[in-house]
Motif scaffolding. Structure first.
Motif, PDB file in Angstrom:
ATOM      1  N   ARG A 208       1.812   9.015  -6.181  1.00  0.00           N
ATOM      2  CA  ARG A 208       2.279  10.431  -5.983  1.00  0.00           C
ATOM      3  C   ARG A 208       3.095  10.686  -7.150  1.00  0.00           C
ATOM      4  NH1 ARG A 208       6.977  12.045  -4.005  1.00  0.00           N
ATOM      5  NH2 ARG A 208       7.542  10.188  -2.905  1.00  0.00           N
ATOM      6  N   LEU A 209       4.237   9.749  -7.566  1.00  0.00           N
ATOM      7  CA  LEU A 209       5.115  10.152  -8.521  1.00  0.00           C
ATOM      8  C   LEU A 209       4.359  10.279  -9.804  1.00  0.00           C
ATOM      9  CD1 LEU A 209       7.883   7.584  -7.673  1.00  0.00           C
ATOM     10  CD2 LEU A 209       7.877  10.036  -7.505  1.00  0.00           C
ATOM     11  N   ARG A 210       3.344   9.211 -10.120  1.00  0.00           N
ATOM     12  CA  ARG A 210       2.598   9.738 -11.374  1.00  0.00           C
ATOM     13  C   ARG A 210       1.807  10.985 -11.434  1.00  0.00           C
ATOM     14  NH1 ARG A 210      -0.085   3.558 -11.642  1.00  0.00           N
ATOM     15  NH2 ARG A 210       1.524   2.645 -12.671  1.00  0.00           N
ATOM     16  N   ALA A 211       1.429  11.515 -10.244  1.00  0.00           N
ATOM     17  CA  ALA A 211       0.712  12.795 -10.127  1.00  0.00           C
ATOM     18  C   ALA A 211       1.876  13.908 -10.417  1.00  0.00           C
ATOM     19  CB  ALA A 211       0.110  13.099  -8.754  1.00  0.00           C
ATOM     20  N   GLU A 212       2.981  13.702  -9.801  1.00  0.00           N
ATOM     21  CA  GLU A 212       4.169  14.670  -9.945  1.00  0.00           C
ATOM     22  C   GLU A 212       4.452  14.538 -11.571  1.00  0.00           C
ATOM     23  OE1 GLU A 212       7.459  13.812  -7.543  1.00  0.00           O
ATOM     24  OE2 GLU A 212       6.085  14.307  -5.583  1.00  0.00           O
ATOM     25  N   ARG A 213       4.717  13.491 -12.121  1.00  0.00           N
ATOM     26  CA  ARG A 213       4.948  13.497 -13.539  1.00  0.00           C
ATOM     27  C   ARG A 213       3.957  13.839 -14.375  1.00  0.00           C
ATOM     28  NH1 ARG A 213       3.758   7.874 -15.931  1.00  0.00           N
ATOM     29  NH2 ARG A 213       1.734   8.954 -15.765  1.00  0.00           N
ATOM     30  N   ASP A 214       2.465  13.715 -14.120  1.00  0.00           N
ATOM     31  CA  ASP A 214       1.675  14.064 -14.856  1.00  0.00           C
ATOM     32  C   ASP A 214       1.651  15.846 -14.922  1.00  0.00           C
ATOM     33  OD1 ASP A 214       0.800  11.822 -15.590  1.00  0.00           O
ATOM     34  OD2 ASP A 214      -0.854  11.804 -14.375  1.00  0.00           O
TER      35      ASP A 214
ATOM     36  N   ASP B 118       0.887  -1.368   0.142  1.00  0.00           N
ATOM     37  CA  ASP B 118      -0.115   0.045  -0.029  1.00  0.00           C
ATOM     38  C   ASP B 118       0.730   1.170  -0.029  1.00  0.00           C
ATOM     39  OD1 ASP B 118      -2.241  -1.350  -0.291  1.00  0.00           O
ATOM     40  OD2 ASP B 118      -2.679  -1.271   2.118  1.00  0.00           O
ATOM     41  N   ALA B 119       1.833   1.337   0.941  1.00  0.00           N
ATOM     42  CA  ALA B 119       2.714   2.455   0.957  1.00  0.00           C
ATOM     43  C   ALA B 119       3.588   2.576  -0.408  1.00  0.00           C
ATOM     44  CB  ALA B 119       3.928   2.133   1.874  1.00  0.00           C
ATOM     45  N   LYS B 120       4.085   1.385  -1.157  1.00  0.00           N
ATOM     46  CA  LYS B 120       4.519   1.502  -2.331  1.00  0.00           C
ATOM     47  C   LYS B 120       3.531   2.100  -3.470  1.00  0.00           C
ATOM     48  CE  LYS B 120       8.573  -1.654  -1.577  1.00  0.00           C
ATOM     49  NZ  LYS B 120       9.176  -2.757  -2.170  1.00  0.00           N
ATOM     50  N   GLN B 121       2.392   1.728  -3.241  1.00  0.00           N
ATOM     51  CA  GLN B 121       1.346   2.135  -4.097  1.00  0.00           C
ATOM     52  C   GLN B 121       0.851   3.671  -4.094  1.00  0.00           C
ATOM     53  OE1 GLN B 121      -0.099   0.235  -6.756  1.00  0.00           O
ATOM     54  NE2 GLN B 121      -1.121   2.299  -7.380  1.00  0.00           N
ATOM     55  N   ALA B 122       1.191   4.015  -2.938  1.00  0.00           N
ATOM     56  CA  ALA B 122       0.979   5.356  -2.535  1.00  0.00           C
ATOM     57  C   ALA B 122       2.032   6.432  -3.210  1.00  0.00           C
ATOM     58  CB  ALA B 122       0.775   5.594  -1.123  1.00  0.00           C
ATOM     59  N   VAL B 123       3.197   5.779  -3.263  1.00  0.00           N
ATOM     60  CA  VAL B 123       4.449   6.298  -3.605  1.00  0.00           C
ATOM     61  C   VAL B 123       4.277   6.572  -5.106  1.00  0.00           C
ATOM     62  CG1 VAL B 123       6.718   6.347  -4.028  1.00  0.00           C
ATOM     63  CG2 VAL B 123       5.861   6.061  -1.717  1.00  0.00           C
ATOM     64  N   ILE B 124       3.833   5.383  -5.792  1.00  0.00           N
ATOM     65  CA  ILE B 124       3.667   5.335  -7.381  1.00  0.00           C
ATOM     66  C   ILE B 124       2.591   6.195  -7.670  1.00  0.00           C
ATOM     67  CG2 ILE B 124       2.847   3.768  -9.152  1.00  0.00           C
ATOM     68  CD1 ILE B 124       4.226   1.499  -7.613  1.00  0.00           C
TER      69      ILE B 124
END
Length: 152
Positions: free
Chosen positions: A87-93, A79-85
């Motif tokens: 967040r990173l996708r949102a930052e990338r977008d 779940d923590a890794k999914q949250a990081v993923i």
């Protein structure tokens, strides 16, 4: 003499009968003792099997609890890794959107600096180039990764 011999045989037979009775009693006592020992052994075996089963059940329960705890830990980590993923996708977008805005602004500025055919000196904001009565869109400028002097 016959009577004495017969008496001796009778005494010997009685003695043999007593010995046989004593042996029978001894064997009967031995059989009872063996049966008692066998019952005790069966009881002890059943007790040890029950203890072993309890220990196995406790061990199984402990292993199941450990597996459940490990499963929960793995799920939390996932779940923590999914949250990081996410967040990173949102930052990338967000970064891609900013890049696209910057590219659009760059394109508008670049098109605004190109000389126009109407002699107006580069106004018009890069709209359409009119030629031969057919309106054509201006060619697209190079993308951000093809712009000379720009870092990627």
């Amino acid at each position: 003499a016959e009577s004495a011999a017969l008496g001796e045989k009778l005494a010997a037979a009685e003695e043999a009968l007593e010995v046989a009775a004593a042996k029978a009693q001894f064997q009967e006592a031995s059989v009872r003792q063996l049966e008692t020992d066998l019952d005790h052994s069966r009881h002890e075996t059943a007790r040890k099997e029950a203890e072993a089963q309890r220990a196995a059940d406790q061990s199984t329960a402990r292993r199941e609890a450990e597996l459940e705890a490990l499963d929960a830990k793995v799920r939390r980590a996932l779940d923590a890794k999914q949250a990081v993923i996410e967040r990173l996708r949102a930052e990338r977008d967000g970064a891609l959107a900013e890049r696209d805005e910057a590219q659009a602004l760059f394109n508008a500025i670049e098109q605004g600096l190109q000389p126009s055919d109407d002699g107006g000196g580069g106004g018009g904001g890069g709209a359409a180039i009119v030629g031969g009565g057919v309106e054509q869109q201006a060619p697209h400028p190079p993308t951000a990764h093809h712009v000379p002097g720009r870092r990627h």
